[in-house]
Scaffold this motif. Structure first.
Motif, mmCIF file in Angstrom:
data_model
loop_
_atom_site.group_PDB
_atom_site.id
_atom_site.type_symbol
_atom_site.label_atom_id
_atom_site.label_comp_id
_atom_site.label_asym_id
_atom_site.label_seq_id
_atom_site.Cartn_x
_atom_site.Cartn_y
_atom_site.Cartn_z
ATOM 1 N N MET A 1 -4.017 -23.101 -0.405
ATOM 2 C CA MET A 1 -5.317 -22.184 0.545
ATOM 3 C C MET A 1 -3.735 -21.668 1.389
ATOM 4 N N GLU A 2 -3.289 -21.952 1.220
ATOM 5 C CA GLU A 2 -1.779 -21.398 1.838
ATOM 6 C C GLU A 2 -1.523 -19.778 0.524
ATOM 7 N N SER A 3 -1.647 -19.778 0.046
ATOM 8 C CA SER A 3 -0.841 -18.844 -1.117
ATOM 9 C C SER A 3 -2.806 -17.782 -1.556
ATOM 10 N N LEU A 4 -3.888 -18.018 -0.878
ATOM 11 C CA LEU A 4 -4.699 -17.654 -0.575
ATOM 12 C C LEU A 4 -4.752 -16.735 0.260
ATOM 13 N N SER A 5 -3.866 -16.856 1.251
ATOM 14 C CA SER A 5 -3.873 -16.288 2.843
ATOM 15 C C SER A 5 -3.007 -15.178 1.930
ATOM 16 N N LEU A 6 -1.973 -15.830 1.921
ATOM 17 C CA LEU A 6 -0.760 -14.566 1.854
ATOM 18 C C LEU A 6 -1.291 -13.771 0.798
ATOM 19 N N VAL A 7 -2.081 -13.448 -0.418
ATOM 20 C CA VAL A 7 -2.330 -12.770 -1.333
ATOM 21 C C VAL A 7 -3.415 -12.051 -1.190
ATOM 22 N N ALA A 8 -4.183 -12.374 0.074
ATOM 23 C CA ALA A 8 -5.360 -11.866 0.674
ATOM 24 C C ALA A 8 -4.460 -10.885 1.525
ATOM 25 N N PHE A 9 -3.946 -11.516 2.202
ATOM 26 C CA PHE A 9 -2.553 -10.753 3.221
ATOM 27 C C PHE A 9 -1.973 -8.961 2.739
ATOM 28 N N GLY A 10 -1.574 -9.573 1.914
ATOM 29 C CA GLY A 10 -0.247 -8.957 0.688
ATOM 30 C C GLY A 10 -1.111 -7.610 0.159
ATOM 31 N N VAL A 11 -2.932 -7.950 -0.140
ATOM 32 C CA VAL A 11 -3.693 -7.184 -0.354
ATOM 33 C C VAL A 11 -4.164 -6.146 0.485
ATOM 34 N N CYS A 12 -4.520 -6.833 1.900
ATOM 35 C CA CYS A 12 -4.535 -6.030 2.755
ATOM 36 C C CYS A 12 -3.662 -4.555 2.957
ATOM 37 N N LEU A 13 -1.827 -5.380 3.173
ATOM 38 C CA LEU A 13 -1.227 -4.998 3.637
ATOM 39 C C LEU A 13 -0.936 -3.544 2.050
ATOM 40 N N ALA A 14 -0.798 -4.075 0.879
ATOM 41 C CA ALA A 14 -0.815 -2.577 -0.123
ATOM 42 C C ALA A 14 -1.818 -2.004 -0.095
ATOM 43 N N LEU A 15 -3.292 -2.237 0.226
ATOM 44 C CA LEU A 15 -3.815 -1.118 0.702
ATOM 45 C C LEU A 15 -3.979 0.175 1.180
ATOM 46 N N VAL A 16 -3.196 0.053 2.054
ATOM 47 C CA VAL A 16 -2.338 1.241 3.451
ATOM 48 C C VAL A 16 -2.216 2.383 2.597
ATOM 49 N N PHE A 17 -0.987 1.950 1.381
ATOM 50 C CA PHE A 17 -0.484 3.222 0.700
ATOM 51 C C PHE A 17 -2.061 3.728 -0.189
ATOM 52 N N PRO A 18 -2.481 3.612 -0.352
ATOM 53 C CA PRO A 18 -3.217 4.187 -1.325
ATOM 54 C C PRO A 18 -4.472 5.123 -0.535
ATOM 55 N N MET A 19 -4.337 4.434 0.638
ATOM 56 C CA MET A 19 -5.684 4.777 1.566
ATOM 57 C C MET A 19 -4.173 6.628 2.207
ATOM 58 N N SER A 20 -3.151 5.989 2.445
ATOM 59 C CA SER A 20 -2.582 6.555 3.581
ATOM 60 C C SER A 20 -2.108 8.337 2.280
ATOM 61 N N LEU A 21 -1.684 7.796 0.730
ATOM 62 C CA LEU A 21 -1.693 8.639 -0.188
ATOM 63 C C LEU A 21 -2.836 9.518 -0.339
ATOM 64 N N VAL A 22 -4.114 9.197 -0.423
ATOM 65 C CA VAL A 22 -5.429 10.264 -0.701
ATOM 66 C C VAL A 22 -5.299 11.522 0.473
ATOM 67 N N MET A 23 -4.814 10.718 2.164
ATOM 68 C CA MET A 23 -5.255 11.571 2.672
ATOM 69 C C MET A 23 -3.802 12.448 3.206
ATOM 70 N N THR A 24 -2.785 12.538 2.164
ATOM 71 C CA THR A 24 -1.582 13.125 2.185
ATOM 72 C C THR A 24 -1.923 14.078 1.534
ATOM 73 N N VAL A 25 -2.567 13.608 0.025
ATOM 74 C CA VAL A 25 -3.221 14.628 -1.044
ATOM 75 C C VAL A 25 -4.207 15.564 -0.408
ATOM 76 N N ARG A 26 -4.609 15.620 0.189
ATOM 77 C CA ARG A 26 -6.191 15.657 1.567
ATOM 78 C C ARG A 26 -5.607 17.069 2.224
ATOM 79 N N THR A 27 -4.272 16.943 2.793
ATOM 80 C CA THR A 27 -4.134 17.350 3.485
ATOM 81 C C THR A 27 -3.212 18.676 3.042
#
Length: 131
Positions: A1-27
Motif C-alpha cells: 500500500m505504501e508503494s502505491l502511495s509513493l507511485v501516486a504522489f510521484g506521478v502527481c509531482l511528475a505531471l507538474v513539469f509537462p503542464m509547465s512546459l505547455v505553458m512555456t511553449v504557449r507563451t
C-alpha cells in the motif's frame, strides 16, 4: 500500500513539469506572434488579502501600431515596478486591447522548479515500483 502511495504522489509531482512546459511553449509562441511595445506604469496598488498575503496590481498604458492609446493590468510575480516607469508590453495584433507585460522571468523560474519536482516524482515512482 505504501508503494502505491509513493507511485501516486510521484506521478502527481511528475505531471507538474509537462503542464509547465505547455505553458512555456504557449507563451513563447504568443511572444513570436504578438506585437511588442513599450508601456508606462500608471498605477501600482497593493492589497492585503484576508489570508495575510499581499497582491500587487500594476496598470500600464501603451500605444498600439495604429497610435491608439491602450491600457492593461498585470500582477507581477517578482518585481514591483514604480509608477511612471517603463515596462515591456506585448499585445495581440488582431485585438490590441488584449495585452500583458512581457516578462518571462516567472515562467523560467516556474519551469526550473517544475523540473525539480519532475525529478523528485520520478525518483518516488521508481522507489515505489521497486518495493
Amino acid at each position: 500500500m505504501e508503494s502505491l502511495s509513493l507511485v501516486a504522489f510521484g506521478v502527481c509531482l511528475a505531471l507538474v513539469f509537462p503542464m509547465s512546459l505547455v505553458m512555456t511553449v504557449r507563451t513563447w509562441s504568443r511572444r513570436r506572434t504578438w506585437v511588442h511595445a513599450e508601456g508606462t506604469v500608471t498605477s501600482v496598488k497593493t492589497k492585503r488579502q484576508s489570508s495575510g498575503n499581499t497582491q500587487t496590481t500594476v496598470r500600464y498604458q501603451y500605444l498600439d501600431s495604429s497610435g491608439q492609446q491602450r491600457s492593461g493590468t498585470d500582477t507581477p510575480w517578482f518585481r514591483e515596478p514604480k509608477r511612471n516607469s517603463r515596462i515591456a508590453v506585448m499585445y495581440d495584433p488582431d485585438r490590441p486591447e488584449i495585452s500583458e507585460a512581457s516578462s518571462m522571468t516567472w515562467l523560467y523560474l516556474m519551469l526550473l522548479f517544475s523540473l525539480v519536482l519532475f525529478v523528485g516524482g520520478v525518483i518516488l515512482i521508481v522507489s515505489g515500483l521497486g518495493t
